[in-house]
Design an enzyme around this catalytic site. Structure first.
Site, PDB file in Angstrom:
ATOM      1  N   SER A   1       0.864  -1.192   0.000  1.00 17.92           N
ATOM      2  CA  SER A   1       0.000   0.000   0.000  1.00 17.92           C
ATOM      3  C   SER A   1       0.893   1.232   0.000  1.00 17.92           C
ATOM      4  CB  SER A   1      -0.858   0.023   1.272  1.00 17.92           C
ATOM      5  OG  SER A   1      -1.413   1.314   1.489  1.00 17.92           O
TER       6      SER A   1
ATOM      7  N   TYR B   1      -1.521  -1.456  10.420  1.00 17.27           N
ATOM      8  CA  TYR B   1      -1.672  -1.709   8.983  1.00 17.27           C
ATOM      9  C   TYR B   1      -0.451  -1.181   8.243  1.00 17.27           C
ATOM     10  CZ  TYR B   1      -3.668  -1.328   4.268  1.00 17.27           C
ATOM     11  OH  TYR B   1      -3.913  -1.438   2.912  1.00 17.27           O
TER      12      TYR B   1
HETATM   13  N1  LIG Z   1      -8.883  -0.958  -1.495  1.00 16.86           N
HETATM   14  C1  LIG Z   1      -7.864  -0.116  -1.350  1.00 16.86           C
HETATM   15  O1  LIG Z   1      -8.018   1.110  -1.500  1.00 16.86           O
HETATM   16  C2  LIG Z   1      -6.510  -0.620  -0.987  1.00 16.86           C
HETATM   17  C3  LIG Z   1      -6.283  -1.954  -0.679  1.00 16.86           C
HETATM   18  N2  LIG Z   1      -5.000  -2.357  -0.412  1.00 16.86           N
HETATM   19  C4  LIG Z   1      -4.715  -3.771  -0.123  1.00 16.86           C
HETATM   20  O2  LIG Z   1      -5.262  -4.568  -1.162  1.00 16.86           O
HETATM   21  C5  LIG Z   1      -5.633  -5.845  -0.643  1.00 16.86           C
HETATM   22  C6  LIG Z   1      -7.077  -6.131  -0.991  1.00 16.86           C
HETATM   23  O3  LIG Z   1      -7.849  -5.085  -0.445  1.00 16.86           O
HETATM   24  P1  LIG Z   1      -9.397  -4.919  -0.807  1.00 16.86           P
HETATM   25  O4  LIG Z   1      -9.704  -5.675  -2.057  1.00 16.86           O
HETATM   26  O5  LIG Z   1      -9.683  -3.485  -0.730  1.00 16.86           O
HETATM   27  O6  LIG Z   1     -10.060  -5.655   0.460  1.00 16.86           O
HETATM   28  P2  LIG Z   1     -11.460  -6.417   0.606  1.00 16.86           P
HETATM   29  O7  LIG Z   1     -11.787  -6.375   2.054  1.00 16.86           O
HETATM   30  O8  LIG Z   1     -12.414  -5.904  -0.385  1.00 16.86           O
HETATM   31  O9  LIG Z   1     -11.077  -7.932   0.216  1.00 16.86           O
HETATM   32  C7  LIG Z   1     -10.184  -8.621   1.027  1.00 16.86           C
HETATM   33  C8  LIG Z   1     -10.175 -10.058   0.575  1.00 16.86           C
HETATM   34  O10 LIG Z   1      -9.296 -10.791   1.434  1.00 16.86           O
HETATM   35  C9  LIG Z   1     -10.000 -11.921   1.958  1.00 16.86           C
HETATM   36  N3  LIG Z   1      -9.505 -12.253   3.291  1.00 16.86           N
HETATM   37  C10 LIG Z   1      -9.457 -11.447   4.391  1.00 16.86           C
HETATM   38  N4  LIG Z   1      -8.967 -12.130   5.442  1.00 16.86           N
HETATM   39  C11 LIG Z   1      -8.725 -13.406   5.010  1.00 16.86           C
HETATM   40  C12 LIG Z   1      -8.246 -14.583   5.625  1.00 16.86           C
HETATM   41  N5  LIG Z   1      -7.904 -14.603   6.907  1.00 16.86           N
HETATM   42  N6  LIG Z   1      -8.132 -15.708   4.879  1.00 16.86           N
HETATM   43  C13 LIG Z   1      -8.463 -15.693   3.561  1.00 16.86           C
HETATM   44  N7  LIG Z   1      -8.919 -14.598   2.905  1.00 16.86           N
HETATM   45  C14 LIG Z   1      -9.051 -13.476   3.632  1.00 16.86           C
HETATM   46  C15 LIG Z   1     -11.460 -11.480   1.992  1.00 16.86           C
HETATM   47  O11 LIG Z   1     -12.346 -12.574   1.962  1.00 16.86           O
HETATM   48  P3  LIG Z   1     -12.995 -13.233   3.294  1.00 16.86           P
HETATM   49  O12 LIG Z   1     -13.283 -12.125   4.262  1.00 16.86           O
HETATM   50  O13 LIG Z   1     -14.242 -13.900   2.760  1.00 16.86           O
HETATM   51  O14 LIG Z   1     -11.986 -14.189   3.806  1.00 16.86           O
HETATM   52  C16 LIG Z   1     -11.535 -10.714   0.676  1.00 16.86           C
HETATM   53  O15 LIG Z   1     -11.710 -11.612  -0.400  1.00 16.86           O
HETATM   54  C17 LIG Z   1      -5.376  -5.762   0.867  1.00 16.86           C
HETATM   55  O16 LIG Z   1      -4.120  -6.343   1.159  1.00 16.86           O
HETATM   56  C18 LIG Z   1      -5.338  -4.269   1.140  1.00 16.86           C
HETATM   57  O17 LIG Z   1      -4.537  -3.961   2.271  1.00 16.86           O
HETATM   58  C19 LIG Z   1      -3.923  -1.490  -0.425  1.00 16.86           C
HETATM   59  C20 LIG Z   1      -4.130  -0.168  -0.697  1.00 16.86           C
HETATM   60  C21 LIG Z   1      -5.435   0.350  -1.003  1.00 16.86           C
HETATM   61  C1  LIG Z   2      -4.728   3.286   1.156  1.00 19.88           C
HETATM   62  C2  LIG Z   2      -4.731   2.317   2.306  1.00 19.88           C
HETATM   63  O1  LIG Z   2      -3.997   1.146   2.041  1.00 19.88           O
HETATM   64  C3  LIG Z   2      -6.119   1.893   2.628  1.00 19.88           C
HETATM   65  O2  LIG Z   2      -6.933   2.974   3.045  1.00 19.88           O
HETATM   66  C4  LIG Z   2      -7.824   2.475   4.011  1.00 19.88           C
HETATM   67  O3  LIG Z   2      -8.583   3.115   4.648  1.00 19.88           O
HETATM   68  C5  LIG Z   2      -7.611   1.055   4.224  1.00 19.88           C
HETATM   69  O4  LIG Z   2      -7.838   0.653   5.542  1.00 19.88           O
HETATM   70  C6  LIG Z   2      -6.185   0.972   3.834  1.00 19.88           C
HETATM   71  O5  LIG Z   2      -5.415   1.540   4.867  1.00 19.88           O
END
Ligand SMILES: NC(=O)C1=CN([C@@H]2O[C@H](COP(=O)(O)OP(=O)(O)OC[C@H]3O[C@@H](n4cnc5c(N)ncnc54)[C@H](OP(=O)(O)O)[C@@H]3O)[C@@H](O)[C@H]2O)C=CC1
Ligand SMILES: C[C@H](O)[C@@H]1OC(=O)[C@H](O)[C@@H]1O
Length: 257
Positions: free
Chosen positions: A147, A160
């Protein structure tokens, strides 16, 4: 001929957290580029929709409802995928979560949950799959989703941010150690994209204005805009790139004044 291929025909991939959000987008994008894709998360109904989209792209999907924070479930899932796909060429460590507590209020349970989901899972997946990639010496690619929060301070939580910064360092050290096996290890550093993780925040007008004020491109990213860099780093088009973090952030991390 100078243009390398961005295609993934004949390749196999594993994407964690592929039930929704960025993970689903990347999993389907890898399939559209030609890969067969194994998808992992805890919610089976989410996985079924992602699998449907992968199959609609003409590729095979292998669904694994499991918890990436548990070593035994990771080991079992990797063994199922190896049985199904015979080898794994691409790993995307995407699963992640956040609990946006102020530093003075973080509990031990919150610390552990964020650390396990974001960082420990990525290391365990990399270890379990790295072993098979090292044996195959087939020019594999590991991609972790960090991130901008791993590079610059955000108001969205210290734990985080620590996990995302650690992912960037883990990327460099794994790239150093595994280069000899032909395994490339890189990260992506997204700024905001609209997913279930960020939906509530991005529905707050003032919060979005605050985001745009530090984003040179002056807009929130679209999910296809994280998929392109993911396919690039997964493909032979990035065959001499390893240990790097590519920020997909509309310019946020270079924002000066
Ligand atoms: N959206 C954004 O703006 C940003 C996101 N990111 C990173 O991108 C990645 C994806 O984020 P995003 O798509 O927004 O998140 P979401 O919450 O939309 O999706 C997260 C996914 O991870 C799965 N997951 C969470 N915990 C577990 C677990 N213990 N075991 C297996 N699967 C798991 C969830 O499924 P389930 O709960 O069903 O297990 C879900 O499919 C993350 O690492 C986040 O930190 C980084 C910067 C910005
Ligand atoms: C940009 C970050 O990765 C993103 O912003 C949020 O609020 C999420 O919790 C992650 O920190």
């Amino acid at each position: 001929m100078y243009l390398p291929t961005f295609r993934l025909d004949g390749k196999t991939a594993i994407v964690t957290g592929a039930g929704r959000g960025i993970g689903r987008a990347i999993a389907v994008g890898l399939a559209e580029a030609g890969a067969d894709v194994a998808i992992m998360s805890r919610t089976e109904s989410d996985l079924r929709e992602t699998a449907r989209l992968i199959e609609a792209a003409g590729r095979k999907a292998c669904m694994l409802a499991m918890d990436v924070t548990e070593r035994d479930q990771v080991q079992k899932a990797v063994s199922v995928v190896i049985d199904e796909f015979k080898e794994i060429n691409i790993l995307v460590n995407n699963a992640g979560m956040n609990i946006r507590s102020k530093a003075l209020e973080v509990t031990d349970e919150e610390w552990q949950k964020i650390m396990d989901t974001n960082l420990k899972s990525a290391f365990m997946m990399s270890q379990e799959i790295g072993r098979t990639m090292a044996d195959n010496k087939n020019g594999a690619s590991i991609l972790s989703i960090s991130s901008v929060g791993g590079h610059t301070a955000l108001r969205t939580g210290v734990v985080y941010a620590a996990t995302k910064a650690a992912m960037i360092q883990m990327t460099k050290v794994l790239a150093l150690e595994w280069g000899t096996f032909g395994i490339r290890v890189n990260s992506l550093g997204p700024w905001y994209f609209k997913t279930p993780l960020t939906e509530k925040l991005l529905s707050d007008e003032q919060y979005v204005n605050d985001i745009l004020a530090v984003t040179p491109l002056n807009r929130i990213g679209e999910l296809y805009e994280i998929v392109g860099p993911a396919v690039f780093l997964a493909s032979d088009a990035s065959s001499y790139i390893t240990g790097q973090t590519l920020f997909v952030d509309g310019g946020m991390t270079i924002k000066g004044f």
